[in-house]
Design an enzyme around this catalytic site. Sequence first.
Site, PDB file in Angstrom:
ATOM      1  N   GLY A  59     -17.975  -0.480  -0.927  1.00 14.32           N
ATOM      2  CA  GLY A  59     -16.583  -0.007  -0.968  1.00 14.32           C
ATOM      3  C   GLY A  59     -16.318   1.301  -0.255  1.00 14.32           C
ATOM      4  N   SER A  86     -12.939   7.757   0.449  1.00 13.56           N
ATOM      5  CA  SER A  86     -13.224   6.669  -0.500  1.00 13.56           C
ATOM      6  C   SER A  86     -13.927   7.188  -1.748  1.00 13.56           C
ATOM      7  CB  SER A  86     -14.140   5.620   0.141  1.00 13.56           C
ATOM      8  OG  SER A  86     -13.502   4.983   1.217  1.00 13.56           O
ATOM      9  N   ASP A 140     -18.509  -8.572   3.279  1.00 10.27           N
ATOM     10  CA  ASP A 140     -17.176  -8.964   2.829  1.00 10.27           C
ATOM     11  C   ASP A 140     -17.402  -9.724   1.527  1.00 10.27           C
ATOM     12  OD1 ASP A 140     -14.805 -10.414   2.307  1.00 10.27           O
ATOM     13  OD2 ASP A 140     -14.208 -10.214   4.408  1.00 10.27           O
ATOM     14  N   VAL A 141     -16.831  -9.218   0.432  1.00  5.86           N
ATOM     15  CA  VAL A 141     -17.137  -9.812  -0.886  1.00  5.86           C
ATOM     16  C   VAL A 141     -16.531 -11.207  -1.073  1.00  5.86           C
ATOM     17  CG1 VAL A 141     -17.500  -7.590  -2.034  1.00  5.86           C
ATOM     18  CG2 VAL A 141     -15.195  -8.640  -2.056  1.00  5.86           C
ATOM     19  N   TYR A 169       2.307  -1.558  -9.276  1.00 10.48           N
ATOM     20  CA  TYR A 169       0.890  -1.946  -9.372  1.00 10.48           C
ATOM     21  C   TYR A 169       0.767  -3.458  -9.572  1.00 10.48           C
ATOM     22  CZ  TYR A 169      -4.079  -0.957  -9.736  1.00 10.48           C
ATOM     23  OH  TYR A 169      -5.429  -0.913  -9.498  1.00 10.48           O
ATOM     24  N   LYS A 174      -7.069  -5.845 -12.495  1.00 15.09           N
ATOM     25  CA  LYS A 174      -7.892  -4.814 -13.152  1.00 15.09           C
ATOM     26  C   LYS A 174      -8.119  -5.156 -14.630  1.00 15.09           C
ATOM     27  CE  LYS A 174      -8.625  -1.822  -9.757  1.00 15.09           C
ATOM     28  NZ  LYS A 174      -9.923  -1.809  -9.060  1.00 15.09           N
ATOM     29  N   ILE A 210      -5.591   8.995  -6.744  1.00 17.04           N
ATOM     30  CA  ILE A 210      -6.244   9.809  -5.703  1.00 17.04           C
ATOM     31  C   ILE A 210      -5.774   9.289  -4.348  1.00 17.04           C
ATOM     32  CG2 ILE A 210      -8.459  10.485  -4.676  1.00 17.04           C
ATOM     33  CD1 ILE A 210      -9.794   9.907  -7.377  1.00 17.04           C
ATOM     34  N   THR A 262      -6.338   7.984  -1.320  1.00 16.33           N
ATOM     35  CA  THR A 262      -7.337   7.310  -0.483  1.00 16.33           C
ATOM     36  C   THR A 262      -6.607   6.285   0.388  1.00 16.33           C
ATOM     37  OG1 THR A 262      -7.639   5.554  -2.081  1.00 16.33           O
ATOM     38  CG2 THR A 262      -9.086   7.479  -2.315  1.00 16.33           C
ATOM     39  N   LEU A 263      -7.377   5.563   1.197  1.00 16.74           N
ATOM     40  CA  LEU A 263      -6.803   4.493   2.025  1.00 16.74           C
ATOM     41  C   LEU A 263      -6.049   3.482   1.156  1.00 16.74           C
ATOM     42  CD1 LEU A 263      -6.914   3.800   5.052  1.00 16.74           C
ATOM     43  CD2 LEU A 263      -8.861   2.307   4.552  1.00 16.74           C
TER      44      LEU A 263
HETATM   45  P1  NAD Z   1     -10.632   2.745  -0.367  1.00 15.64           P
HETATM   46  O1  NAD Z   1      -9.613   2.070   0.473  1.00 15.64           O
HETATM   47  O2  NAD Z   1     -11.387   3.853   0.217  1.00 15.64           O
HETATM   48  O3  NAD Z   1     -11.658   1.685  -0.977  1.00 15.64           O
HETATM   49  C1  NAD Z   1     -11.320   0.319  -1.165  1.00 15.64           C
HETATM   50  C2  NAD Z   1     -12.467  -0.465  -0.560  1.00 15.64           C
HETATM   51  O4  NAD Z   1     -12.308  -1.860  -0.817  1.00 15.64           O
HETATM   52  C3  NAD Z   1     -12.543  -0.308   0.974  1.00 15.64           C
HETATM   53  O5  NAD Z   1     -13.820   0.198   1.323  1.00 15.64           O
HETATM   54  C4  NAD Z   1     -12.374  -1.723   1.488  1.00 15.64           C
HETATM   55  O6  NAD Z   1     -13.128  -1.976   2.652  1.00 15.64           O
HETATM   56  C5  NAD Z   1     -12.898  -2.502   0.288  1.00 15.64           C
HETATM   57  N1  NAD Z   1     -12.535  -3.919   0.344  1.00 15.64           N
HETATM   58  C6  NAD Z   1     -11.318  -4.515   0.273  1.00 15.64           C
HETATM   59  N2  NAD Z   1     -11.428  -5.851   0.433  1.00 15.64           N
HETATM   60  C7  NAD Z   1     -12.758  -6.108   0.585  1.00 15.64           C
HETATM   61  C8  NAD Z   1     -13.517  -7.282   0.828  1.00 15.64           C
HETATM   62  N3  NAD Z   1     -12.949  -8.491   0.942  1.00 15.64           N
HETATM   63  N4  NAD Z   1     -14.874  -7.165   0.934  1.00 15.64           N
HETATM   64  C9  NAD Z   1     -15.482  -5.955   0.850  1.00 15.64           C
HETATM   65  N5  NAD Z   1     -14.816  -4.815   0.644  1.00 15.64           N
HETATM   66  C10 NAD Z   1     -13.466  -4.880   0.523  1.00 15.64           C
HETATM   67  O7  NAD Z   1      -9.826   3.235  -1.671  1.00 15.64           O
HETATM   68  P2  NAD Z   1     -10.343   3.776  -3.091  1.00 15.64           P
HETATM   69  O8  NAD Z   1      -9.163   4.400  -3.710  1.00 15.64           O
HETATM   70  O9  NAD Z   1     -11.596   4.528  -2.916  1.00 15.64           O
HETATM   71  O10 NAD Z   1     -10.602   2.421  -3.895  1.00 15.64           O
HETATM   72  C11 NAD Z   1     -11.847   2.114  -4.493  1.00 15.64           C
HETATM   73  C12 NAD Z   1     -11.654   1.555  -5.886  1.00 15.64           C
HETATM   74  O11 NAD Z   1     -11.082   2.555  -6.722  1.00 15.64           O
HETATM   75  C13 NAD Z   1     -10.729   0.356  -5.969  1.00 15.64           C
HETATM   76  O12 NAD Z   1     -11.265  -0.569  -6.899  1.00 15.64           O
HETATM   77  C14 NAD Z   1      -9.452   0.945  -6.527  1.00 15.64           C
HETATM   78  O13 NAD Z   1      -8.708   0.000  -7.242  1.00 15.64           O
HETATM   79  C15 NAD Z   1     -10.034   1.996  -7.453  1.00 15.64           C
HETATM   80  N6  NAD Z   1      -9.114   3.043  -7.893  1.00 15.64           N
HETATM   81  C16 NAD Z   1      -8.446   3.816  -6.989  1.00 15.64           C
HETATM   82  C17 NAD Z   1      -7.579   4.801  -7.432  1.00 15.64           C
HETATM   83  C18 NAD Z   1      -6.779   5.638  -6.467  1.00 15.64           C
HETATM   84  O14 NAD Z   1      -5.778   6.221  -6.872  1.00 15.64           O
HETATM   85  N7  NAD Z   1      -7.195   5.769  -5.221  1.00 15.64           N
HETATM   86  C19 NAD Z   1      -7.414   5.019  -8.814  1.00 15.64           C
HETATM   87  C20 NAD Z   1      -8.132   4.232  -9.723  1.00 15.64           C
HETATM   88  C21 NAD Z   1      -8.987   3.239  -9.241  1.00 15.64           C
HETATM   89  C1  IMJ Z   2      -1.528   0.793  -5.709  1.00 16.92           C
HETATM   90  C2  IMJ Z   2      -0.325   0.083  -5.693  1.00 16.92           C
HETATM   91  C3  IMJ Z   2       0.762   0.486  -6.445  1.00 16.92           C
HETATM   92  C4  IMJ Z   2       0.699   1.607  -7.245  1.00 16.92           C
HETATM   93  C5  IMJ Z   2      -0.493   2.309  -7.255  1.00 16.92           C
HETATM   94  C6  IMJ Z   2      -1.599   1.917  -6.484  1.00 16.92           C
HETATM   95  N1  IMJ Z   2      -0.863   3.454  -7.933  1.00 16.92           N
HETATM   96  C7  IMJ Z   2      -2.150   3.781  -7.634  1.00 16.92           C
HETATM   97  C8  IMJ Z   2      -2.645   2.849  -6.707  1.00 16.92           C
HETATM   98  C9  IMJ Z   2       0.023   4.185  -8.839  1.00 16.92           C
HETATM   99  C10 IMJ Z   2      -2.899   4.922  -8.211  1.00 16.92           C
HETATM  100  C11 IMJ Z   2      -4.022   2.825  -6.081  1.00 16.92           C
HETATM  101  N2  IMJ Z   2      -4.925   1.929  -6.838  1.00 16.92           N
HETATM  102  C12 IMJ Z   2      -5.307   2.348  -8.176  1.00 16.92           C
HETATM  103  C13 IMJ Z   2      -5.392   0.704  -6.352  1.00 16.92           C
HETATM  104  O1  IMJ Z   2      -6.133   0.050  -7.069  1.00 16.92           O
HETATM  105  C14 IMJ Z   2      -4.991   0.190  -5.043  1.00 16.92           C
HETATM  106  C15 IMJ Z   2      -5.254  -1.081  -4.676  1.00 16.92           C
HETATM  107  C16 IMJ Z   2      -4.756  -1.716  -3.481  1.00 16.92           C
HETATM  108  C17 IMJ Z   2      -4.083  -1.048  -2.470  1.00 16.92           C
HETATM  109  C18 IMJ Z   2      -3.622  -1.756  -1.342  1.00 16.92           C
HETATM  110  C19 IMJ Z   2      -2.839  -1.104  -0.241  1.00 16.92           C
HETATM  111  C20 IMJ Z   2      -2.857  -1.889   1.044  1.00 16.92           C
HETATM  112  C21 IMJ Z   2      -2.880  -3.376   0.870  1.00 16.92           C
HETATM  113  N3  IMJ Z   2      -3.420  -3.920  -0.234  1.00 16.92           N
HETATM  114  C22 IMJ Z   2      -3.866  -3.163  -1.305  1.00 16.92           C
HETATM  115  N4  IMJ Z   2      -4.526  -3.776  -2.309  1.00 16.92           N
HETATM  116  C23 IMJ Z   2      -4.964  -3.073  -3.363  1.00 16.92           C
HETATM  117  O2  IMJ Z   2      -2.439  -4.116   1.785  1.00 16.92           O
END
Ligand code: NAD
Ligand code: IMJ
Length: 258
Positions: A14, A20, A66-67, A158, A165, A194, A196-197
Amino acid sequence: MQKLMEGKKGLVVGVANKRSIAWAIAQACADEGAQLALTFQGERLEDWVRELAETLADPPLVLPCDVLHDPQIRHVFDVLEEKFGGLDFLVHSVAFALKDDLDGRFVDTSREGWRIAQQVSAYSLIALSKYALPLMKKNGGSIITMTYLGSQRVIPHYNIMGVAKASLEATVRYLAADLGPHNIRVNAISAGPIKTLAAMGIGGFSRILDFHREHAPLRRNTEASEVGDTGLFLASSLSRGITGTIIYVDGGYHILGA
Ligand code: NAD
Ligand code: IMJ
């Protein structure tokens, strides 16, 4: 002094770039002496991930994964078997839903959108754990995934990811029960928002960050390094008595009622 993760081998799935959450966990574990393997999803991320990998003291193996693609998952674990001979921890930090399903009304979620979100964000933990099991069987291990409060509460936009989730968190409990007798622990970290992408392009994300900073008991936003350190704790023997749980790293935001 002996470092906490000296002699431990881990797979981190990931990492997309330096923001990330997976990278924060990888860095925390590497700083404590862990030997890592990182995977990237698709060629467009390969260069970024290889560049980051080279910044670690003991440069990790870097492999495609790719998962959604079982042969790629199998290949990763075949290589780990050959190069590492075993695995102590696995970090799963992957989520995806169709953009259309993170906007608009939840009731309009498509069948295909639901399937994709579940496959990538929840089923992938089962698939990776299945292949990790033979490598962890001998010495036990720790499996860590990333979740968000939107699994428990309704958070605007969300939508389908909240359902995915919720499924992921239940998966953590079922895997913990299944794998516990092998001394393999399975836990999740529920992080606060946070930048992130995966958070980019989400409508009103800066307002979400502002609201969190103003209301969370710790009155600040969650930093990736805080999540990284909790990942390190869960990967290490310091957490040896903990399995099947969700640890909130969100400045206490989840306790609030209003
Ligand atoms: P990120 O975009 O850096 O990481 C998401 C990762 O998922 C990427 O590396 C992407 O390549 C990978 N991914 C998506 N589809 C995939 C596939 N088919 N095969 C392999 N990899 C795949 O963003 P992040 O915020 O670091 O997200 C990581 C985790 O943290 C996610 O599970 C996200 O839901 C969770 N999360 C994020 C936040 C936030 O606010 N950023 C908060 C709570 C939880
Ligand atoms: C994502 C969407 C809506 C609200 C959100 C988020 N909030 C937070 C996130 C409030 C914190 C980030 N998050 C926790 C995630 O798990 C994001 C997952 C995600 C994000 C994208 C963006 C681009 C896309 N598909 C995605 N799929 C999952 O095309």
